[in-house]
Design an enzyme around this catalytic site. Structure first.
Site, PDB file in Angstrom:
ATOM      1  N   ALA A   1       0.850  -1.190   0.000  1.00 32.23           N
ATOM      2  CA  ALA A   1       0.000   0.000   0.000  1.00 32.23           C
ATOM      3  C   ALA A   1       0.882   1.235   0.000  1.00 32.23           C
ATOM      4  CB  ALA A   1      -0.919   0.010   1.220  1.00 32.23           C
ATOM      5  N   ALA A   2       0.403   2.288  -0.683  1.00 38.64           N
ATOM      6  CA  ALA A   2       1.117   3.569  -0.700  1.00 38.64           C
ATOM      7  C   ALA A   2       0.183   4.629  -0.154  1.00 38.64           C
ATOM      8  CB  ALA A   2       1.542   3.916  -2.127  1.00 38.64           C
TER       9      ALA A   2
ATOM     10  N   SER B   1      -0.222   8.598   2.117  1.00 43.52           N
ATOM     11  CA  SER B   1       0.239   9.976   1.952  1.00 43.52           C
ATOM     12  C   SER B   1       1.602  10.215   2.586  1.00 43.52           C
ATOM     13  CB  SER B   1      -0.785  10.940   2.543  1.00 43.52           C
ATOM     14  OG  SER B   1      -1.024  10.631   3.909  1.00 43.52           O
ATOM     15  N   LEU B   2       1.896   9.528   3.701  1.00 43.68           N
ATOM     16  CA  LEU B   2       3.138   9.784   4.423  1.00 43.68           C
ATOM     17  C   LEU B   2       4.168   8.677   4.272  1.00 43.68           C
ATOM     18  CD1 LEU B   2       1.691  11.142   7.807  1.00 43.68           C
ATOM     19  CD2 LEU B   2       2.274  12.413   5.723  1.00 43.68           C
TER      20      LEU B   2
ATOM     21  N   GLN C   1       4.917   4.287   2.607  1.00 46.48           N
ATOM     22  CA  GLN C   1       4.401   3.117   1.928  1.00 46.48           C
ATOM     23  C   GLN C   1       4.795   1.876   2.713  1.00 46.48           C
ATOM     24  OE1 GLN C   1       5.734   4.304  -1.912  1.00 46.48           O
ATOM     25  NE2 GLN C   1       7.549   2.979  -1.908  1.00 46.48           N
TER      26      GLN C   1
ATOM     27  N   LYS D   1       6.604  -0.131   7.545  1.00 46.36           N
ATOM     28  CA  LYS D   1       6.130   1.183   7.096  1.00 46.36           C
ATOM     29  C   LYS D   1       7.324   2.126   6.970  1.00 46.36           C
ATOM     30  CE  LYS D   1       2.776   4.721   8.598  1.00 46.36           C
ATOM     31  NZ  LYS D   1       1.750   5.020   9.635  1.00 46.36           N
TER      32      LYS D   1
ATOM     33  N   ASP E   1      -7.682   9.504  13.449  1.00 45.81           N
ATOM     34  CA  ASP E   1      -7.629   9.398  11.981  1.00 45.81           C
ATOM     35  C   ASP E   1      -8.151   8.034  11.531  1.00 45.81           C
ATOM     36  OD1 ASP E   1      -7.106  10.068   9.348  1.00 45.81           O
ATOM     37  OD2 ASP E   1      -5.009   9.441   9.433  1.00 45.81           O
TER      38      ASP E   1
END
Length: 838
Positions: free
Chosen positions: A231-232, A234-235, A237, A253, A388
């Site tokens: 997964a990629a 915003s901050l 991948q 991560k 979040d």
């Protein structure tokens, strides 16, 4: 830069005007506004409002921009932040930025990079102005229907622009991607790409960062790692790897290179935009006291803190432990491998699951209650919450697990904290909101800092009713807008209400609401995808009820008393509300269509066994403390009423008996003097010889006549007993059981008299009360058995028999203490009959 800023603010002004219209447009998707004359009239009214207001708003926006053009922009202050962060580190990056948020160092960085900041501001304006101009043009030329037609195209452009601008703006898109009540499906589909499919950075660069953060060769830690990211975001991948030492699968991560520098520049851009917006709102709504820059500050500090993966790991393990301690069994928080984690690298337990955004509505609906419970425990019980929770951070676990966990919660980069006092007031506010008690809700808002102490309550309360009642009913922004228009008596009246709020009500949005609102908006959006009628306040009520019944904090106790007594001015406990709260705590909420009905016991409520077990559990500790005080009054009234009913029945029997030749000429046995060892006020009888008193006088002293208020209170208890336990229990409460058969009356009276004459110890006299109570229950059951019916008391006794040893000991101890207090009260009354002062 001035001309660009002016153009930008003109666009902002148009967007501000179009935003409410877009919200009202959402209300045209369902209900009576769809394809109707009402809808067409509604659309025309909105368009007219926009056209009339554009010129004035654009002028105000330009003035606001000009006033802030040369203002020195200060970095957000973190001294009072609600963000959970580690303030111990003072390390700087090679660019001179702090690894942990520090306003002074960031300001220093800004001053030394003024050219880069201007370039970023220009880039922001160059991308945002054409887009906002397009939105405004479509809105003015085609109205809401034009915006709806172009929603897919606009969303695609917005998504591309957000990806181009980078992480800060991708976060905004993620939040909006889960609001089916605000955005059409086409727009949501576009923004959904931002959850974990943003453009990747080079895998070669990622491996270099990974090796550098590990401080060794990757092969020394991992036996396998995927060549491409799973997964990629915003901050960072994420890669899947296998630990060399244990063979466990882990998520790796890796932070994007240069992201801290980009975000620090974006903080400047957003801070400048917030200053302009603050100045604009001060002109449009001068009565408002909300510090919009402070709201932006809180969000900005949180976003900067998300880049500290070491802090994220600590947050993750902290909440993992706290949720386990509070037995939130359905949620998995993956373990963190702290020995491999740094500020730019996080290694955690691998989780196989499906994103909530990819689930069909039926499956999503099943998980809503689990996620809701976890969030409410974090917010209102622990005081530390995941801020979040977008769908990419929530996974339905694959396959059944032995530990019963079904939902995984990921990514703890943004975690916020709430003070205990604020949590207590939030609980009170949720209760008042669910019950539509807006008078009390105003006081909650004052305590939370939303309203000033001198708020105009007569004006605010009706506006609260109009604004909040539609939200309680659920359904999100679409249904909310529709109900607002209908409830206000039309669009024009609703517009006037909005203007009244803006111009007359001096409300403030506290800074921590920036984080709380972000979490709630996201979670509610996910729930609405599974259930379009989801009502956050009403669905949360069972948790709030359990909190009220279990928490012994003074503030929560006050909220419980208000609920049970009908507000601060309530004259007495409303017994049926105990049953309502018990049912609510166990998941059965009685509604009156719009809110929680506190005065109606559910017809399909819990049985006696379930209710008794819950009452004796740790989850009802607060209620037991309150009931123990209330039980003193109830027990005293029941005993007095029972004795008085028995005395009256015995008088009637004496008057109709023949007793041989002399018949009714004999006086009532109650009027014949008899010897009594009367207790002192402390419950002990110290007299060497008994004193002679008429039995009636002794019983009158023991059981003085009930006042009118006491009678009414006892009637309410009898009604509750009838509703919950049946007529047999009610007969005991109102004293009818004592006078329901001829043999019971003399037995009851003589039993009490005999006990008080049997000795001098308080303990033996207390048994008179126990004996009387057992006698009443036994006779009620025997009478039912003789008539071929089952007694409603059988269910109570069966439930008692099925209690655990610990629960039974707690109940027996409570009843023993109650018996002692009741006897003490009676002894004080009997002591007044003695010839000397006790």
């Amino acid at each position: 830069m001035g001309s660009s800023t002016d153009l930008f603010m003109r666009s902002v002004a148009l967007i501000l005007l179009l935003s409410p219209a877009a919200g009202l447009r959402a209300g045209t998707h369902a209900g009576p506004l769809r394809d109707s004359a009402v809808r067409r009239s509604h659309v025309r009214a909105v368009d007219t409002m926009m056209e009339a207001a554009v010129a004035a708003a654009a002028s105000a926006a330009m003035q606001a921009a000009q006033q802030t053009e040369h203002l020195e922009i200060r970095a957000p202050e973190a001294s009072k932040t609600y963000v959970s962060l580690d303030k111990s580190s003072q390390s700087l990056t090679v660019e001179g930025l702090p690894e942990v948020y520090d306003a002074k160092i960031i300001e220093k960085y800004w001053k030394s990079n003024s050219g880069a900041l201007r370039a970023r501001w220009t880039q922001f304006l160059g991308i945002s102005i054409p887009f906002m101009t397009r939105v405004a043009s479509i809105g003015l030329s085609g109205g809401m229907e034009g915006l709806e037609r172009e929603s897919g195209s606009l969303a695609r452009d917005a998504r591309i622009h957000m990806e181009e601008l980078g992480p800060t703006y991708i976060k905004l898109g993620q939040m909006m991607s889960v609001r089916p009540d605000v955005l059409p499906q086409a727009a949501m589909d576009e923004l959904m790409y931002l959850q974990d499919n943003v453009p990747r950075f080079s895998d070669e660069v990622a491996m270099e960062i990974l090796a550098k953060e590990l401080g060794r060769d990757i092969s020394e830690v991992f036996s396998f790692i995927t060549p491409e990211p799973i997964a990629a975001a915003s901050l960072a991948q994420v890669y899947k790897a296998t630990l060399l030492s244990t063979g466990e699968s882990v998520a790796v991560k890796v932070q994007r290179p240069g992201v801290l520098e980009t975000i620090s520049k974006d903080l400047y851009v957003l801070r400048r935009a917030a200053e302009v917006y603050q100045n604009l709102m001060d002109r449009i709504a001068p009565k408002q006291r909300t510090d919009y820059t402070a709201l932006l500050n809180e969000w900005a500090i949180g976003f900067y803190t998300e880049l500290d993966f070491a802090n994220e790991g600590r947050n993750q393990m902290r909440l993992r432990t706290m949720l386990e301690e509070r037995q939130v069994n359905g949620v998995l928080v993956p373990a963190v491998y702290e020995e491999y984690s740094t500020r730019r690298l996080l290694v955690s337990e691998w989780v196989d699951g499906t994103k909530l955004s990819e689930l069909p509505p039926a499956e999503l609906r099943e998980l809503v209650s689990v996620g809701q419970e976890a969030f409410l425990v974090q917010l209102l019980q622990i005081g530390v919450f995941h801020a979040d929770p977008h769908p990419g951070n929530l996974l339905k676990l694959h396959g059944p697990r032995e530990d019963g966990k079904v939902l995984a919660l990921l990514d703890f980069g943004l975690v916020a904290q709430v003070k205990q006092s604020d949590r207590d007031t939030m609980i009170s506010a949720l209760i008042h909101l669910a019950n539509k008690d807006y008078t009390s809700l105003v006081e909650d808002f004052v305590e939370l800092g939303i309203l000033p102490a001198d708020a105009n309550r007569p004006m605010i309360i009706p506006l609260m009713d109009k604004a909040l009642t539609p939200y309680i009913q659920g359904g999100g922004a679409a249904k909310y807008a529709e109900k607002i228009v209908e409830g206000s008596g039309g669009f024009q009246a609703m517009t006037q209400d909005m203007l009244t709020v803006l111009n007359e009500v001096p409300f403030t949005i506290p800074p921590y609401f920036a984080l709380l609102a972000r979490a709630i908006v996201t979670l509610e959006g996910i729930a609405l995808q599974g259930d379009p009628g989801y009502a956050l306040i009403l669905e949360s009520y069972p948790f709030i009820a359990r909190k009220l019944l279990s928490d012994d904090r003074p503030a929560v106790q006050r909220a419980l008393q208000e609920a049970l007594y009908g507000g601060p001015g309530g004259s007495g406990m409303k017994g049926n509300r105990i049953a309502v709260l018990l049912n609510s705590a166990l998941g059965i909420v009685q509604r009156d269509g719009l809110s929680v009905d506190l005065d109606s016991v559910p017809t399909d409520g819990v049985d006696v066994k379930t209710a008794m077990a819950f009452l004796l559990s740790g989850e009802a500790e607060s209620l037991r403390a309150l009931l123990s005080r209330e039980a003193d009054t109830a027990a005293d009234l029941v005993l007095r009423q029972t004795i008085r009913r028995a005395v009256g029945a015995l008088d009637g029997q004496a008057a109709t008996s023949t007793f041989g030749l002399v018949g009714g000429w004999l006086p009532s046995p109650l009027d014949i003097p008899a010897p009594f060892f009367l207790p002192d006020a402390d419950g002990f009888s110290r007299a060497a010889f008994p004193a002679f008193h008429k039995t009636r006088a002794v019983l009158e002293a023991m059981a003085p006549k009930l006042t009118q208020n006491e009678e009414l209170y006892l009637l309410s208890l009898a009604d509750l007993a009838t509703e919950l336990l049946g007529p047999d229990a009610a007969a005991i409460v109102n004293g009818d059981a004592a006078s329901s058969d001829t043999l019971a009356v003399p037995r009851l009276v003589l039993d009490i008299v005999e006990r008080f004459n049997s000795g001098s110890s308080a303990g033996s006299n207390e048994q008179a009360l126990v004996g009387a109570a057992r006698s009443l229950v036994g006779r009620t059951r025997r009478k039912a058995s003789q008539s071929g019916e089952s007694s409603s008391m059988d269910g109570v006794l069966t439930a008692y028999d099925e209690l655990s040893a610990e629960q039974r000991a707690l109940l027996d101890g409570t009843l023993t203490a109650l018996n002692s207090r009741t006897y003490a009260s009676m002894s004080k009354r009997l002591a007044k009959l003695k010839s000397y002062k006790p």
